[in-house]
Design a protein around this motif. Structure first.
Motif, PDB file in Angstrom:
ATOM      1  N   UNK A  80     -26.740  -6.764  69.561  1.00 30.19           N
ATOM      2  CA  UNK A  80     -25.728  -6.219  70.713  1.00 30.19           C
ATOM      3  C   UNK A  80     -24.333  -6.659  70.300  1.00 30.19           C
ATOM      4  N   UNK A  81     -24.043  -7.654  69.748  1.00 32.93           N
ATOM      5  CA  UNK A  81     -22.780  -7.662  68.870  1.00 32.93           C
ATOM      6  C   UNK A  81     -22.078  -6.633  68.100  1.00 32.93           C
ATOM      7  N   UNK A  82     -23.116  -6.615  67.088  1.00 33.20           N
ATOM      8  CA  UNK A  82     -23.082  -5.272  66.178  1.00 33.20           C
ATOM      9  C   UNK A  82     -22.753  -4.196  66.895  1.00 33.20           C
ATOM     10  N   UNK A  83     -23.514  -3.674  67.917  1.00 32.54           N
ATOM     11  CA  UNK A  83     -23.184  -2.307  68.438  1.00 32.54           C
ATOM     12  C   UNK A  83     -21.731  -2.411  69.113  1.00 32.54           C
ATOM     13  N   UNK A  84     -21.131  -3.581  69.770  1.00 32.49           N
ATOM     14  CA  UNK A  84     -19.860  -3.748  70.218  1.00 32.49           C
ATOM     15  C   UNK A  84     -18.943  -3.375  69.446  1.00 32.49           C
ATOM     16  N   UNK A  85     -19.248  -4.034  68.218  1.00 30.97           N
ATOM     17  CA  UNK A  85     -18.347  -4.017  66.970  1.00 30.97           C
ATOM     18  C   UNK A  85     -18.257  -2.673  66.568  1.00 30.97           C
ATOM     19  N   UNK A  86     -19.341  -1.999  66.400  1.00 33.83           N
ATOM     20  CA  UNK A  86     -19.472  -0.427  65.946  1.00 33.83           C
ATOM     21  C   UNK A  86     -18.661   0.423  66.817  1.00 33.83           C
ATOM     22  N   UNK A  87     -18.926  -0.029  68.073  1.00 33.12           N
ATOM     23  CA  UNK A  87     -18.164   0.721  68.956  1.00 33.12           C
ATOM     24  C   UNK A  87     -16.580   0.681  68.912  1.00 33.12           C
ATOM     25  N   UNK A  88     -16.073  -0.677  68.829  1.00 36.20           N
ATOM     26  CA  UNK A  88     -14.844  -0.901  68.684  1.00 36.20           C
ATOM     27  C   UNK A  88     -14.144  -0.351  67.607  1.00 36.20           C
ATOM     28  N   UNK A  89     -14.907  -0.215  66.426  1.00 35.39           N
ATOM     29  CA  UNK A  89     -14.550   0.159  64.999  1.00 35.39           C
ATOM     30  C   UNK A  89     -14.387   1.853  65.144  1.00 35.39           C
ATOM     31  N   UNK A  90     -14.804   2.414  65.745  1.00 32.14           N
ATOM     32  CA  UNK A  90     -14.903   4.082  65.991  1.00 32.14           C
ATOM     33  C   UNK A  90     -14.025   4.327  67.214  1.00 32.14           C
TER      34      UNK A  90
END
Length: 114
Positions: free
Chosen positions: A102-112
């Motif tokens: 879940x944290x990885x998905x949030x970070x990836x969203x924030x990065x893009x």
């Protein structure tokens, strides 16, 4: 209880693949071993992800700092402190994997997003 299928094998496989791919972008080898990874790899991964959010460590204890981040971000996965204190145990693994994914998905969203 969360609606996230943390005990489903296909969910876990997909989560591990996504986590490995994300961590490989930063040359972080934490999830290169068969699941579950070592306790150190799990805690190092969580600390790395928390740093991506610039989340301050108020206590220096992961079992205190991570729940506050998860609560602030409204994480849908319940994670108790015993799972954080003993991250390498089989019973803690599904919840920890779900939180890391879940944290990885949030970070990836924030990065893009930018």
């Amino acid at each position: 209880m969360s609606n996230v299928p943390i005990t489903d094998r296909s969910y876990q496989s997909s989560a591990i693949c996504t986590i490995r791919n994300y961590l490989s972008l930063y040359s972080k080898p934490y999830f290169n071993k068969p699941p579950p990874p070592s306790a150190k790899d799990i805690t190092d991964t969580i600390r790395f992800l928390m740093a991506q959010f610039y989340w301050p460590s108020n206590t220096g204890k992961l079992e205190e700092d991570l729940p506050s981040l998860l609560k602030f971000m409204m994480c849908p996965i319940n994670l108790n402190k015993s799972a954080i204190k003993a991250p390498g145990t089989p019973h803690a693994w599904p919840s920890l994997l779900g939180v890391i994914y879940w944290l990885v998905q949030i970070v990836q969203y924030s990065d893009h997003k930018w």
